[in-house]
Design a protein around this motif. Structure first.
Motif, PDB file in Angstrom:
ATOM      1  N   ARG A 157       0.829  -1.212   0.000  1.00 11.92           N
ATOM      2  CA  ARG A 157       0.000   0.000   0.000  1.00 11.92           C
ATOM      3  C   ARG A 157       0.860   1.257   0.000  1.00 11.92           C
ATOM      4  N   ILE A 158       1.971   1.198   0.721  1.00 10.30           N
ATOM      5  CA  ILE A 158       2.876   2.356   0.746  1.00 10.30           C
ATOM      6  C   ILE A 158       3.486   2.571  -0.630  1.00 10.30           C
ATOM      7  N   ALA A 159       3.885   1.486  -1.287  1.00  9.71           N
ATOM      8  CA  ALA A 159       4.492   1.608  -2.612  1.00  9.71           C
ATOM      9  C   ALA A 159       3.492   2.141  -3.637  1.00  9.71           C
ATOM     10  N   LEU A 160       2.239   1.684  -3.521  1.00 14.58           N
ATOM     11  CA  LEU A 160       1.207   2.134  -4.453  1.00 14.58           C
ATOM     12  C   LEU A 160       0.546   3.431  -4.026  1.00 14.58           C
ATOM     13  N   ASP A 161       0.836   3.855  -2.793  1.00 16.69           N
ATOM     14  CA  ASP A 161       0.280   5.097  -2.237  1.00 16.69           C
ATOM     15  C   ASP A 161      -1.252   5.082  -2.309  1.00 16.69           C
ATOM     16  N   ILE A 162      -1.840   4.006  -1.745  1.00 16.44           N
ATOM     17  CA  ILE A 162      -3.295   3.895  -1.737  1.00 16.44           C
ATOM     18  C   ILE A 162      -3.801   3.817  -0.304  1.00 16.44           C
ATOM     19  N   GLY A 163      -4.887   4.509  -0.032  1.00 15.55           N
ATOM     20  CA  GLY A 163      -5.558   4.427   1.258  1.00 15.55           C
ATOM     21  C   GLY A 163      -4.706   4.918   2.410  1.00 15.55           C
ATOM     22  N   LYS A 164      -5.243   4.774   3.599  1.00 13.90           N
ATOM     23  CA  LYS A 164      -4.499   5.084   4.807  1.00 13.90           C
ATOM     24  C   LYS A 164      -3.453   4.000   5.049  1.00 13.90           C
ATOM     25  N   GLN A 165      -2.264   4.390   5.306  1.00 14.17           N
ATOM     26  CA  GLN A 165      -1.165   3.445   5.451  1.00 14.17           C
ATOM     27  C   GLN A 165      -0.816   3.263   6.926  1.00 14.17           C
ATOM     28  N   VAL A 166      -1.835   2.887   7.696  1.00 11.16           N
ATOM     29  CA  VAL A 166      -1.675   2.613   9.120  1.00 11.16           C
ATOM     30  C   VAL A 166      -2.330   1.268   9.404  1.00 11.16           C
ATOM     31  N   THR A 167      -1.754   0.517  10.331  1.00 17.47           N
ATOM     32  CA  THR A 167      -2.175  -0.874  10.514  1.00 17.47           C
ATOM     33  C   THR A 167      -3.580  -1.011  11.076  1.00 17.47           C
ATOM     34  N   TYR A 168      -4.104   0.007  11.750  1.00 13.46           N
ATOM     35  CA  TYR A 168      -5.441  -0.145  12.320  1.00 13.46           C
ATOM     36  C   TYR A 168      -6.533  -0.131  11.259  1.00 13.46           C
ATOM     37  N   ILE A 169      -6.176   0.106   9.982  1.00 13.37           N
ATOM     38  CA  ILE A 169      -7.199   0.065   8.930  1.00 13.37           C
ATOM     39  C   ILE A 169      -7.810  -1.318   8.802  1.00 13.37           C
ATOM     40  N   PHE A 170      -7.144  -2.331   9.344  1.00 11.30           N
ATOM     41  CA  PHE A 170      -7.675  -3.685   9.241  1.00 11.30           C
ATOM     42  C   PHE A 170      -8.625  -4.048  10.380  1.00 11.30           C
ATOM     43  N   ASN A 171      -8.832  -3.153  11.322  1.00  6.35           N
ATOM     44  CA  ASN A 171      -9.757  -3.472  12.409  1.00  6.35           C
ATOM     45  C   ASN A 171     -11.151  -3.774  11.886  1.00  6.35           C
ATOM     46  N   ARG A 172     -11.626  -2.978  10.939  1.00  2.00           N
ATOM     47  CA  ARG A 172     -12.974  -3.197  10.401  1.00  2.00           C
ATOM     48  C   ARG A 172     -13.075  -4.504   9.618  1.00  2.00           C
ATOM     49  N   PRO A 173     -12.181  -4.784   8.660  1.00  2.00           N
ATOM     50  CA  PRO A 173     -12.307  -6.066   7.959  1.00  2.00           C
ATOM     51  C   PRO A 173     -12.111  -7.281   8.859  1.00  2.00           C
ATOM     52  N   VAL A 174     -11.294  -7.158   9.910  1.00  2.00           N
ATOM     53  CA  VAL A 174     -11.143  -8.270  10.844  1.00  2.00           C
ATOM     54  C   VAL A 174     -12.470  -8.559  11.532  1.00  2.00           C
ATOM     55  N   LEU A 175     -13.140  -7.525  11.994  1.00  2.00           N
ATOM     56  CA  LEU A 175     -14.424  -7.720  12.666  1.00  2.00           C
ATOM     57  C   LEU A 175     -15.493  -8.222  11.693  1.00  2.00           C
ATOM     58  N   THR A 176     -15.403  -7.803  10.429  1.00  2.00           N
ATOM     59  CA  THR A 176     -16.328  -8.310   9.427  1.00  2.00           C
ATOM     60  C   THR A 176     -16.148  -9.812   9.239  1.00  2.00           C
ATOM     61  N   CYS A 177     -14.898 -10.247   9.106  1.00  2.88           N
ATOM     62  CA  CYS A 177     -14.626 -11.690   8.990  1.00  2.88           C
ATOM     63  C   CYS A 177     -15.100 -12.435  10.234  1.00  2.88           C
ATOM     64  N   LEU A 178     -14.953 -11.802  11.388  1.00  2.00           N
ATOM     65  CA  LEU A 178     -15.339 -12.452  12.638  1.00  2.00           C
ATOM     66  C   LEU A 178     -16.831 -12.725  12.687  1.00  2.00           C
ATOM     67  N   VAL A 179     -17.658 -11.753  12.324  1.00  2.00           N
ATOM     68  CA  VAL A 179     -19.106 -11.968  12.423  1.00  2.00           C
ATOM     69  C   VAL A 179     -19.636 -12.851  11.300  1.00  2.00           C
ATOM     70  N   LEU A 180     -18.893 -12.970  10.196  1.00  2.00           N
ATOM     71  CA  LEU A 180     -19.312 -13.869   9.124  1.00  2.00           C
ATOM     72  C   LEU A 180     -18.804 -15.294   9.339  1.00  2.00           C
ATOM     73  N   LEU A 181     -17.835 -15.462  10.236  1.00  2.00           N
ATOM     74  CA  LEU A 181     -17.272 -16.784  10.483  1.00  2.00           C
ATOM     75  C   LEU A 181     -18.322 -17.807  10.930  1.00  2.00           C
ATOM     76  N   PRO A 182     -19.172 -17.521  11.926  1.00  2.00           N
ATOM     77  CA  PRO A 182     -20.152 -18.545  12.335  1.00  2.00           C
ATOM     78  C   PRO A 182     -21.115 -18.921  11.227  1.00  2.00           C
ATOM     79  N   VAL A 183     -21.403 -17.997  10.316  1.00  2.00           N
ATOM     80  CA  VAL A 183     -22.277 -18.315   9.198  1.00  2.00           C
ATOM     81  C   VAL A 183     -21.625 -19.358   8.302  1.00  2.00           C
ATOM     82  N   ALA A 184     -20.362 -19.116   7.949  1.00  3.55           N
ATOM     83  CA  ALA A 184     -19.664 -20.047   7.063  1.00  3.55           C
ATOM     84  C   ALA A 184     -19.470 -21.402   7.720  1.00  3.55           C
ATOM     85  N   VAL A 185     -19.049 -21.403   8.982  1.00  5.97           N
ATOM     86  CA  VAL A 185     -18.787 -22.666   9.670  1.00  5.97           C
ATOM     87  C   VAL A 185     -20.085 -23.453   9.856  1.00  5.97           C
ATOM     88  N   ALA A 186     -21.145 -22.772  10.261  1.00  4.31           N
ATOM     89  CA  ALA A 186     -22.420 -23.457  10.440  1.00  4.31           C
ATOM     90  C   ALA A 186     -22.941 -24.004   9.122  1.00  4.31           C
TER      91      ALA A 186
END
Length: 418
Positions: A157-186
């Motif tokens: 991302r830094i090389a392509l200069d796209i989006g915010k280049q801070v690690t907390y940007i993944f907090n939202r997608p992590v939580l999205t994967c978390l709430v979709l996990l029980p759906v997929a597993v079930a």
């Protein structure tokens, strides 16, 4: 020439309608990857999918059947409570100090909810083995990509200069994967009782989500994963007790939100705050203390929907003690129950509580194997929302809407009370 037969559709189904359903389903499956790429994209993806399903049902059946199903969903107890909350929160904008931003935030809440309702009421979303496998792959792949980016300090991302280049940007997608996990597993472990490939994909998704939940900067993700796993296991052993405990915990948390800061201040020792420094537990307690004073200043009607981002500029700030007033500028109280109280007052909090209880009540007849993933999702999502992000953020509402719709339309149960 007659249209080609596509598995899962009757031969009379218009080809355009079939293709729209396929496109909409593909968008829903891709949502975890879209969130990895752009961490606020879930409402857009869900909305586009809803348009696909809407166009499909109109092309195949017309408007009347869709409107009848929408009416049935809205008149259900949970639908009435959620609809009442949306109407009440819209009314509270009348005493917001910034009506434009408040209305925009209301739309950020309402549009993903409406998208989920349209998909469920369309009667055309029926994910099966293939879709459940694809969702598990998408979740696992999104998690692997996030871990790779964290390991390389976002070098791409830094090389392509796209989006915010801070690690907390993944907090939202992590939580999205978390709430979709029980759906997929079930979906992989209930309907087909787990072929070797199904169990492999489910295990891979669980392991990856666990790793990224504890590797990311979101302390709420780690908490959510623990709640998810513990509730799932406990609900398989003691389903009725766990349903009662989750309902009781939900009601108690909503009722005690105005004094959450006081309770945390008195109950949590400084040594614990020091161990939880990375999770900013002390900061959260201080924020809850500040917003708690704002709640007590307007306990019944609230300060107006969407006022939390600039509550320090709302007239209610003058009723908060000077030492606490500064923290009203943090953007939101990092707790959905607190935010519901401060913005919509006791009336809004009561409507949300009724909606949550109505959803839990629908689970009461399910056997343990069907109840466990749904209850685990409820405990995980509410636990995360109680200590983490803003309550009405569109990406969060969209992720929850997709999880609920997938459970309703795709994951089997002994009856249709889900």
């Amino acid at each position: 020439m007659s249209p080609p037969i596509i598995p899962g559709f009757p031969p009379s189904e218009p080809i355009l309608s079939r293709r729209l359903v396929r496109l909409g389903t593909g968008l829903l499956i891709a949502l975890p990857l879209a969130m990895w790429l752009a961490n606020r994209s879930a409402p857009l993806v869900l909305g586009l999918a809803a348009l696909c399903f809407l166009a499909s049902v109109v092309a195949a059946e017309g408007w009347s059947s869709l409107l009848q199903r929408l009416r049935a969903r809205l008149l259900a107890p949970a639908g009435l409570a959620l609809g009442g909350f949306l109407l009440w929160s819209l009314a509270t904008i009348a005493w917001s100090h910034r009506m434009g931003p408040s209305l925009a935030m209301w739309g950020e809440l309402a549009l993903p909810m409406a998208s989920g309702l349209v998909i469920a009421a369309s009667g055309r979303f029926h994910p099966d083995r293939r879709e459940s496998r694809a969702l598990a792959v998408a979740i696992a792949l999104a998690g692997v990509l996030m871990m790779a980016e964290l390991a390389t300090n976002l070098s791409v991302r830094i090389a392509l200069d796209i989006g915010k280049q801070v690690t907390y940007i993944f907090n939202r997608p992590v939580l999205t994967c978390l709430v979709l996990l029980p759906v997929a597993v079930a979906g992989l472990s209930l309907r087909w009782r787990g072929s070797a490939l199904d169990w492999l994909l489910a295990a891979a998704a669980v392991v990856v989500v666990a790793m990224i939940s504890f590797d990311s900067e979101s302390g709420a993700a780690g908490l959510g994963f623990l709640l998810l796993a513990l509730t799932w296991l406990a609900a398989r052993l003691l389903p009725r007790l766990m349903l009662a405990l989750v309902a009781l915990g939900f009601v108690a948390t909503m009722a005690l939100a105005p004094v959450m800061g006081r309770l945390g201040d008195e109950a949590l020792p400084q040594s614990l705050h020091e161990r939880l420094a990375n999770s900013h537990s002390r900061d959260r307690v201080d924020i809850w203390l500040s917003f708690g004073e704002a709640i007590r200043a307007r306990p019944v009607l609230g300060s107006g929907f969407g006022t939390s981002p600039t509550l320090d500029r709302h007239p209610v700030a003058l009723e908060v003690s000077p030492p606490r007033r500064q923290l009203l500028a943090v953007g939101h109280p990092h707790s959905a129950p607190v935010q519901a109280w401060v913005e919509t007052g006791a009336i809004g909090a009561a409507l949300l509580t009724l909606a949550g209880l109505a959803l839990l009540w629908r689970l009461r007849h399910l056997p343990a194997r069907d109840l466990a993933p749904r209850l685990a999702l409820a405990a995980c999502a509410f636990g995360v929302a109680t200590v983490a992000h803003g309550a009405w953020q569109g990406w969060w509402i969209a992720a929850l809407a997709l999880a609920a719709v997938w459970f309703f339309c795709g994951v089997p149960s002994a009856d249709r009370h889900d």
